[in-house]
Motif scaffolding. Structure first.
Motif, PDB file in Angstrom:
ATOM      1  N   GLY A   1       0.791  -1.216   0.000  1.00 22.62           N
ATOM      2  CA  GLY A   1       0.000   0.000   0.000  1.00 22.62           C
ATOM      3  C   GLY A   1       0.832   1.279   0.000  1.00 22.62           C
ATOM      4  O   GLY A   1       0.292   2.351  -0.234  1.00 22.62           O
ATOM      5  N   TYR A   2       2.137   1.165   0.287  1.00 20.64           N
ATOM      6  CA  TYR A   2       3.004   2.341   0.327  1.00 20.64           C
ATOM      7  C   TYR A   2       4.152   2.249  -0.672  1.00 20.64           C
ATOM      8  O   TYR A   2       4.997   3.137  -0.720  1.00 20.64           O
ATOM      9  N   ALA A   3       4.199   1.201  -1.438  1.00 23.11           N
ATOM     10  CA  ALA A   3       5.311   0.992  -2.366  1.00 23.11           C
ATOM     11  C   ALA A   3       5.300   2.038  -3.475  1.00 23.11           C
ATOM     12  O   ALA A   3       4.251   2.417  -3.992  1.00 23.11           O
ATOM     13  N   THR A   4       6.476   2.511  -3.814  1.00 21.43           N
ATOM     14  CA  THR A   4       6.643   3.474  -4.896  1.00 21.43           C
ATOM     15  C   THR A   4       7.868   3.085  -5.723  1.00 21.43           C
ATOM     16  O   THR A   4       8.708   2.287  -5.289  1.00 21.43           O
ATOM     17  N   PHE A   5       7.965   3.659  -6.900  1.00 23.18           N
ATOM     18  CA  PHE A   5       9.188   3.548  -7.688  1.00 23.18           C
ATOM     19  C   PHE A   5       9.329   4.808  -8.512  1.00 23.18           C
ATOM     20  O   PHE A   5       8.400   5.617  -8.602  1.00 23.18           O
ATOM     21  N   ARG A   6      10.501   4.998  -9.078  1.00 27.08           N
ATOM     22  CA  ARG A   6      10.767   6.190  -9.873  1.00 27.08           C
ATOM     23  C   ARG A   6      11.134   5.834 -11.305  1.00 27.08           C
ATOM     24  O   ARG A   6      11.838   4.854 -11.549  1.00 27.08           O
ATOM     25  N   LEU A   7      10.635   6.647 -12.216  1.00 31.44           N
ATOM     26  CA  LEU A   7      11.127   6.653 -13.583  1.00 31.44           C
ATOM     27  C   LEU A   7      12.207   7.725 -13.639  1.00 31.44           C
ATOM     28  O   LEU A   7      11.920   8.913 -13.443  1.00 31.44           O
ATOM     29  N   ALA A   8      13.438   7.320 -13.837  1.00 31.90           N
ATOM     30  CA  ALA A   8      14.562   8.260 -13.875  1.00 31.90           C
ATOM     31  C   ALA A   8      15.066   8.369 -15.310  1.00 31.90           C
ATOM     32  O   ALA A   8      15.271   7.344 -15.982  1.00 31.90           O
ATOM     33  N   PHE A   9      15.263   9.596 -15.779  1.00 27.90           N
ATOM     34  CA  PHE A   9      15.609   9.831 -17.175  1.00 27.90           C
ATOM     35  C   PHE A   9      17.046  10.317 -17.325  1.00 27.90           C
ATOM     36  O   PHE A   9      17.655  10.824 -16.367  1.00 27.90           O
ATOM     37  N   ALA A  10      17.556  10.179 -18.539  1.00 28.45           N
ATOM     38  CA  ALA A  10      18.954  10.489 -18.805  1.00 28.45           C
ATOM     39  C   ALA A  10      19.280  11.962 -18.594  1.00 28.45           C
ATOM     40  O   ALA A  10      20.435  12.311 -18.345  1.00 28.45           O
TER      41      ALA A  10
ATOM     42  N   GLY B   1      18.448  13.689 -16.126  1.00 31.10           N
ATOM     43  CA  GLY B   1      18.491  13.957 -14.693  1.00 31.10           C
ATOM     44  C   GLY B   1      17.130  14.131 -14.042  1.00 31.10           C
ATOM     45  O   GLY B   1      17.037  14.234 -12.821  1.00 31.10           O
ATOM     46  N   SER B   2      16.071  14.168 -14.821  1.00 25.58           N
ATOM     47  CA  SER B   2      14.731  14.325 -14.255  1.00 25.58           C
ATOM     48  C   SER B   2      14.192  12.973 -13.797  1.00 25.58           C
ATOM     49  O   SER B   2      14.663  11.908 -14.219  1.00 25.58           O
ATOM     50  N   TRP B   3      13.189  13.016 -12.924  1.00 25.64           N
ATOM     51  CA  TRP B   3      12.585  11.792 -12.422  1.00 25.64           C
ATOM     52  C   TRP B   3      11.129  12.037 -12.062  1.00 25.64           C
ATOM     53  O   TRP B   3      10.697  13.163 -11.798  1.00 25.64           O
ATOM     54  N   LEU B   4      10.365  10.964 -12.072  1.00 23.18           N
ATOM     55  CA  LEU B   4       8.940  10.991 -11.749  1.00 23.18           C
ATOM     56  C   LEU B   4       8.636   9.831 -10.825  1.00 23.18           C
ATOM     57  O   LEU B   4       9.012   8.691 -11.109  1.00 23.18           O
ATOM     58  N   GLU B   5       7.978  10.123  -9.682  1.00 24.21           N
ATOM     59  CA  GLU B   5       7.671   9.069  -8.714  1.00 24.21           C
ATOM     60  C   GLU B   5       6.247   8.570  -8.903  1.00 24.21           C
ATOM     61  O   GLU B   5       5.309   9.359  -9.051  1.00 24.21           O
ATOM     62  N   LEU B   6       6.085   7.251  -8.873  1.00 25.07           N
ATOM     63  CA  LEU B   6       4.789   6.615  -9.063  1.00 25.07           C
ATOM     64  C   LEU B   6       4.489   5.688  -7.895  1.00 25.07           C
ATOM     65  O   LEU B   6       5.394   5.096  -7.303  1.00 25.07           O
ATOM     66  N   GLY B   7       3.199   5.566  -7.547  1.00 17.36           N
ATOM     67  CA  GLY B   7       2.792   4.717  -6.440  1.00 17.36           C
ATOM     68  C   GLY B   7       1.425   4.105  -6.688  1.00 17.36           C
ATOM     69  O   GLY B   7       0.979   3.999  -7.828  1.00 17.36           O
ATOM     70  N   ARG B   8       0.762   3.692  -5.591  1.00 18.02           N
ATOM     71  CA  ARG B   8      -0.539   3.012  -5.686  1.00 18.02           C
ATOM     72  C   ARG B   8      -0.463   1.859  -6.687  1.00 18.02           C
ATOM     73  O   ARG B   8      -1.251   1.773  -7.637  1.00 18.02           O
ATOM     74  N   LEU B   9       0.492   1.011  -6.466  1.00 17.26           N
ATOM     75  CA  LEU B   9       0.729  -0.094  -7.386  1.00 17.26           C
ATOM     76  C   LEU B   9      -0.408  -1.103  -7.317  1.00 17.26           C
ATOM     77  O   LEU B   9      -0.827  -1.531  -6.239  1.00 17.26           O
ATOM     78  N   GLY B  10      -0.919  -1.484  -8.475  1.00  8.44           N
ATOM     79  CA  GLY B  10      -2.036  -2.414  -8.536  1.00  8.44           C
ATOM     80  C   GLY B  10      -1.581  -3.866  -8.547  1.00  8.44           C
ATOM     81  O   GLY B  10      -0.465  -4.176  -8.970  1.00  8.44           O
ATOM     82  N   GLU B  11      -2.443  -4.750  -8.052  1.00 10.50           N
ATOM     83  CA  GLU B  11      -2.216  -6.185  -8.060  1.00 10.50           C
ATOM     84  C   GLU B  11      -0.916  -6.563  -7.339  1.00 10.50           C
ATOM     85  O   GLU B  11       0.177  -6.416  -7.882  1.00 10.50           O
ATOM     86  N   PRO B  12      -1.032  -7.044  -6.105  1.00 13.91           N
ATOM     87  CA  PRO B  12       0.143  -7.353  -5.280  1.00 13.91           C
ATOM     88  C   PRO B  12       1.180  -8.236  -5.967  1.00 13.91           C
ATOM     89  O   PRO B  12       2.381  -7.963  -5.887  1.00 13.91           O
ATOM     90  N   ASP B  13       0.727  -9.289  -6.659  1.00 14.99           N
ATOM     91  CA  ASP B  13       1.687 -10.189  -7.302  1.00 14.99           C
ATOM     92  C   ASP B  13       2.465  -9.477  -8.406  1.00 14.99           C
ATOM     93  O   ASP B  13       3.680  -9.644  -8.536  1.00 14.99           O
ATOM     94  N   ASP B  14       1.745  -8.692  -9.219  1.00 12.80           N
ATOM     95  CA  ASP B  14       2.423  -7.938 -10.281  1.00 12.80           C
ATOM     96  C   ASP B  14       3.401  -6.928  -9.682  1.00 12.80           C
ATOM     97  O   ASP B  14       4.517  -6.762 -10.179  1.00 12.80           O
ATOM     98  N   ALA B  15       2.960  -6.226  -8.618  1.00 17.35           N
ATOM     99  CA  ALA B  15       3.811  -5.218  -7.990  1.00 17.35           C
ATOM    100  C   ALA B  15       5.072  -5.833  -7.392  1.00 17.35           C
ATOM    101  O   ALA B  15       6.177  -5.321  -7.562  1.00 17.35           O
TER     102      ALA B  15
END
Length: 229
Positions: free
Chosen positions: A195-204, A206-220
């Protein structure tokens, strides 16, 4: 896990089997961009479209519940004020002076606390890759949900045109954008609290975007294990 039709759709748009995939969202409100930057990007939506029942509920709340609450509170204050005056007249006691107030310096310190203008959503530069992706986030779909797919050589971001969808059954998503692995990478840790897991898309750039609310526990779980390995 995602249903077979989701897997089939993923294979179709990728042309290969995904190494990992997960439905996710921007888990905090998108900060307001500068007006000129927003205008240059087409002034797209920065919020998801809500179901019409939510608007009905908001109207009922503000025009029925709130007035009833205010009337009730006003009645209680008037009763308290009248009863207090009555007791004061009988005993001759003066009103209790107000307690010590907080110093202006303390209020100033609180008001001067620096706040992150990007709200932890991205790096803060609207002109770089993450900022430009944010500006067009809802232009591809009114839903906040995005499917991030990882292959051996690229990262693909897909979206469904529907406002409401089931992550396990949605099979009408299409590619929004994709990045080769020399232009973007995914940063995440396995074993994050559910319920609190996040990850980042980091770009070449130097910018980054944080994403969360990951769906489906097994997929996450599989996704985070893959990117953290």
């Amino acid at each position: 896990m995602a249903k077979r039709k989701v897997q089939r759709r993923a294979r179709k748009i990728l042309g290969e089997e995904p190494v990992a995939l997960v439905w996710c969202e921007i888990h905090k409100p998108i900060p307001a961009p500068p007006k000129d930057v927003h205008r240059a990007a087409g002034k797209g939506r920065l919020k998801s479209r809500h179901h019409w029942l939510l608007y009905v509920g908001a109207v009922v709340f503000f025009f029925v519940v709130v007035p009833m609450f205010l009337v009730d509170r006003l009645g209680s204050k008037l009763d308290h004020l009248l009863s207090g005056r009555s007791r004061g007249g009988q005993t001759g006691q003066s009103r209790t002076p107000p307690g010590p107030q907080r110093s202006g310096r303390g209020r100033s310190r609180e008001g001067d606390r620096a706040q992150d203008p990007a709200n932890g959503v991205f790096d803060g530069d609207w002109n770089l890759t993450a900022g430009q992706l944010l500006l067009r986030w809802y232009g591809h779909s009114p839903s906040p949900k995005r499917l991030v797919l990882l292959t051996r050589d690229r990262i693909c971001v897909a979206a469904s045109p529907r406002r409401r969808l089931s992550p396990t059954k949605a099979d009408d998503f299409r590619t929004v954008t994709e990045f080769p692995l020399d232009q973007a990478r995914i940063e995440g840790e396995a074993g994050q609290p559910r319920g609190y897991a996040t990850f980042r898309l980091a770009f070449a750039d130097g910018s980054w975007l944080e994403l969360g609310r990951l769906g489906e526990p097994d997929d996450a779980d599989h996704f985070l294990r893959t990117v953290s390995g």
